[in-house]
Design a protein around this motif. Structure first.
Motif: not given
Length: 290
Positions: A1, A4, A24-25, A27, A57, A61-62, A64, A88-89
């Motif tokens: 990642m 973000k 990549d992510g 938030c 989905t 990407k990650t 958060i 994921h987080l």
């Protein structure tokens, strides 16, 4: 990642653009980017996005969610609503003790059970107070669900009158967080850089955190994504050297050799560990065959 991107929970018109970006992510923020009167609105908006599932989905990407701190009336509602399949987080702001971390995990576990989440959701802990910085390793080791520590320099420095861009202070805080994360075997993640117009300042701070072993950097504007992706991408030279080291390590293991030379440099286990990480990163980015 490597990158973000923060997206305020009250800005659903930005969700598709963020999910289609090069970050990549993503938030989804329920905390600082959302005013107090709009907390419920933000929570419901983010929940709807997550329940729809498909676009979020499919982004790959990650995903958060930054919830509100545990000492607010919003935390329990945030977790219950947003711990959904595909997340994921959970990014937890202002944890002050290992007990805080364990209580957050218990809330996440209850939400997973209630919402049919089968893949455990990890915790990314913000280190943004003097107490959290002092006990960062204890926070990192508080529970196996903790996967990373994220530095928050604005919250850490501003109340203490420390200049946000004081190099000595930044380097010391970064080093402390990286060592704490290293003790726990998790990653360290860099903070936001508020001056959107100062691309070179963002790049310089990202380079510093990269050189101190951080995984990536938070972006608060899409213009920062490309810089973060570039800075935290292994260079071609690093990849080539790492591949040589990994190959040499195989030969050395086969022949019972403990230390050896690659490209004029003495290599032993610590260098092999780093080389393997670089190779794994390069593969995940499609820079090497699987």
């Amino acid at each position: 990642m490597r990158s973000k991107l923060f997206v305020p929970g009250t800005r659903p018109e930005l969700f598709a653009k963020a999910l289609g970006s090069a970050a990549d992510g993503i938030c989804l923020d329920l905390e600082d980017a959302v005013s107090e009167p709009r907390k419920d609105e933000a929570r419901d908006t983010v929940r709807q996005l997550l329940l729809q599932g498909g676009e979020a989905t499919a982004s790959g990407k990650t995903l958060i969610v930054r919830v509100n701190a545990m000492d607010t009336p919003h935390f329990a509602h945030d977790v219950a609503a947003t711990v959904q399949p595909g997340v994921h987080l959970i990014n937890l702001p202002k944890p002050e003790s290992p007990a805080h971390v364990r209580a957050a995990v218990e809330a996440i576990e209850r939400a997973e059970q209630a919402n049919g989440v089968r893949t455990p959701v990890g915790l990314l802990l913000n280190i943004e107070s003097p107490a959290a910085l002092r006990t960062a390793s204890q926070l990192a080791l508080a529970h196996p669900r903790v996967v990373g520590l994220q530095l928050g320099l604005g919250d850490l420095f501003e109340p203490l009158g420390i200049a946000r861009r004081e190099p000595a202070a930044i380097q010391q805080a970064m080093f402390a967080v990286r060592m704490a994360a290293g003790e726990a075997g998790i990653y360290a993640y860099d903070c936001a850089f508020a001056d959107i117009r100062d691309a070179e300042g963002f790049r310089a701070e990202a380079m510093l955190s990269r050189n101190l072993g951080f995984l990536g950097k938070t972006c608060i504007h899409p213009s920062q994504i490309a810089i973060a992706n570039e800075v935290f991408r292994p260079t071609d030279e690093e990849i080539a050297h790492a591949c040589k080291v990994v190959e040499a390590a195989r030969d050395a293991d086969a022949n019972g050799v403990g230390a050896y030379v690659v490209d004029g440099k003495m290599i032993d286990i610590p260098f092999v560990i780093r080389a393997r990480a670089i190779v794994a990163s390069a593969r995940s980015l499609g820079l090497l065959p699987g």
